[in-house]
Design an enzyme around this catalytic site. Structure first.
Site, short mmCIF file in Angstrom:
data_model
loop_
_atom_site.label_atom_id
_atom_site.label_comp_id
_atom_site.label_asym_id
_atom_site.label_seq_id
_atom_site.Cartn_x
_atom_site.Cartn_y
_atom_site.Cartn_z
N HIS A 306 -8.98 -27.48 -40.28
CA HIS A 306 -8.42 -28.73 -39.75
C HIS A 306 -9.30 -29.89 -40.18
O HIS A 306 -10.52 -29.77 -40.26
CB HIS A 306 -8.33 -28.68 -38.22
CG HIS A 306 -7.46 -29.74 -37.64
ND1 HIS A 306 -7.91 -31.03 -37.41
CD2 HIS A 306 -6.16 -29.73 -37.26
CE1 HIS A 306 -6.93 -31.75 -36.89
NE2 HIS A 306 -5.85 -31.00 -36.81
N ASP A 363 -0.81 -25.75 -36.43
CA ASP A 363 0.36 -25.79 -37.31
C ASP A 363 0.78 -24.39 -37.74
O ASP A 363 1.97 -24.10 -37.89
CB ASP A 363 0.07 -26.64 -38.56
CG ASP A 363 -0.24 -28.08 -38.22
OD1 ASP A 363 0.54 -28.67 -37.45
OD2 ASP A 363 -1.25 -28.62 -38.69
#
Length: 427
Positions: A306, A363
């Site tokens: 991330h 995600d």
């Protein structure tokens, strides 16, 4: 007396105040830098630049911490529902039972969308990307609510917020049903907020709606986890558009467009597209893990690591459990989901990924759950927007109530110096 930071240049020293946040974050206040020195800062992507002081969301990427208004995301995801979290983000405190009930009643009272909006939807082909449709429909709401929000009126702001929270889920459901070839549905005022969203999206015209508690709980949790994430691309867009005193609906529409990109809200769609590509190539996860480790290979492993979290994404810890329970409870046998589980297992055990802290992020898991719920990949980012809506509203409201100045970044010009104009015949 606050501490001061010094900048020295050409023998001169300039001092600027140091600002400390409530979580001990430190910043140098440089709003007078250009006036004092004639210089600006250069920070592509604004990775080291704070655009505002905000009391909404705290994020510590190094420690993997995410809190809404001081509440840990883990506790909110376990104990609150999405509408409670929306109220918290927007108004600053968790609602009482009476406040939450009134909030929901006010939302239900505003849930009707003008019938003429259906004509706008009819103008889109079924092949239109849902994000383009939802951005256009949100912008079109301005035509049916033309007056600008009076931000100094608490009542006016409240009802603008309620109208958007009421109508946006209807537009999301209509966007999905248009693509699926289903008749448009208004839902049911007797249902809870998230349950009604589920019904508006999935009710078949020839069948009675039967709620699935597992699916609704998973959807509720996903929306909570996506509700706000500090000053990301789409949130910054909402704030900078709103700083021009553009209306709430216009600012949110701009945020939706910013969210569309594959580096932001489109990341969960990119995850599923990657999984489908692996499936089409015999589903060899080891091959693709090796490609991901090869710096000369253009393949990118989507959904791992991330940009902000340098440790495990705290939202991923929560949603991983939900993904496991949803897949188990629904009994989904899907080769794409099997590939996802294989990639996850290898990444959590491979020293290359563990050492670099390239863990599966939110995600990765959200795409898996949306697929298990029967939501098509093109709708993933629309669902992200649905979850992020209260965060955008909270950020817009905070920015306008604080009277922040219009956003106007500077630049360092690197083009041609002054040169004479040559007539067309001489070029």
């Amino acid at each position: 007396m606050s501490e001061l930071a010094s900048i020295s240049y050409h023998g001169k020293s300039y001092e600027f105040p140091v600002v400390e946040g409530t979580e001990n974050e430190l910043a140098i206040d440089i709003k007078n830098l250009r006036a004092a020195t004639g210089m600006i800062t250069l920070d592509p992507g604004y990775k080291n630049t704070g655009s505002c002081e905000s009391a909404i969301t705290f994020l510590d990427g190094e420690k993997g911490i995410l809190r809404y208004r001081g509440y840990a995301i883990e506790e909110l995801a376990e104990k609150a529902d999405f509408l409670e979290v929306a109220y918290l983000l927007i108004f600053g405190e968790l609602p009482s039972k009476e406040e939450l009930q009134q909030f929901h009643e006010d939302i239900k009272a505003e849930s009707h969308v003008d019938e003429e909006m259906k004509k706008i939807i009819d103008g889109f082909p079924k092949s239109a990307h849902p994000m383009g449709v939802i951005a256009s429909l949100t912008s079109a709401l301005i035509a049916f609510n033309p007056s600008s929000v009076n931000v100094s009126s608490e009542k006016a702001m409240y009802y603008a917020i309620v109208r958007l929270l009421a109508k946006f889920p209807v537009l999301v459901a209509w966007t999905y049903r248009k693509r699926a070839g289903l008749p448009l549905d208004y839902g049911d005022d007797s249902l809870g907020y998230v349950e009604n969203i589920h019904k508006m999206m999935f009710k078949k015209p020839n069948r009675e709606y039967r709620k699935n508690d597992i699916e609704i709980e998973a959807l509720d949790k996903l929306l909570i986890l996506h509700a706000d994430h500090e000053q990301n691309c789409s949130t910054s867009t909402v704030r900078i558009v709103g700083s021009s005193h553009a209306g709430l609906f216009a600012s949110i529409s701009a945020g939706i467009s910013a969210l569309w990109g594959p580096l932001h809200g489109g990341a969960n769609q990119a995850v599923l597209e990657m999984l489908e590509a692996i499936a089409a190539d015999d589903g060899d996860t080891k091959k693709y893990m090796a490609k991901a480790k090869d710096k000369d290979d253009p393949f990118r492993l989507m959904g791992f690591g991330h940009r902000v979290y340098k440790n495990f994404d705290p939202r991923a810890r929560i949603i991983k459990k939900s993904a496991d329970s949803v897949l188990s409870a629904l009994g989904k046998e899907d080769p794409i989901l099997a590939i996802a589980k294989g990639l996850e297992k290898e990444a959590l055990e491979d020293p290359y990924f563990v050492d670099r802290k390239l863990y599966p992020n939110v995600d990765f898991y959200s795409g898996i759950i949306y697929r298990a719920l029967g939501i098509p990949v093109e709708m993933f980012t629309v669902m992200f927007a649905l979850g992020r809506l209260p965060g955008w509203i909270a950020q817009y409201r905070e920015m306008r109530l604080k009277g922040e100045p219009i956003g106007r970044p500077r630049q360092v010009y690197i083009g041609e110096n002054l040169r004479p104009f040559r007539a067309l015949k001489d070029r």
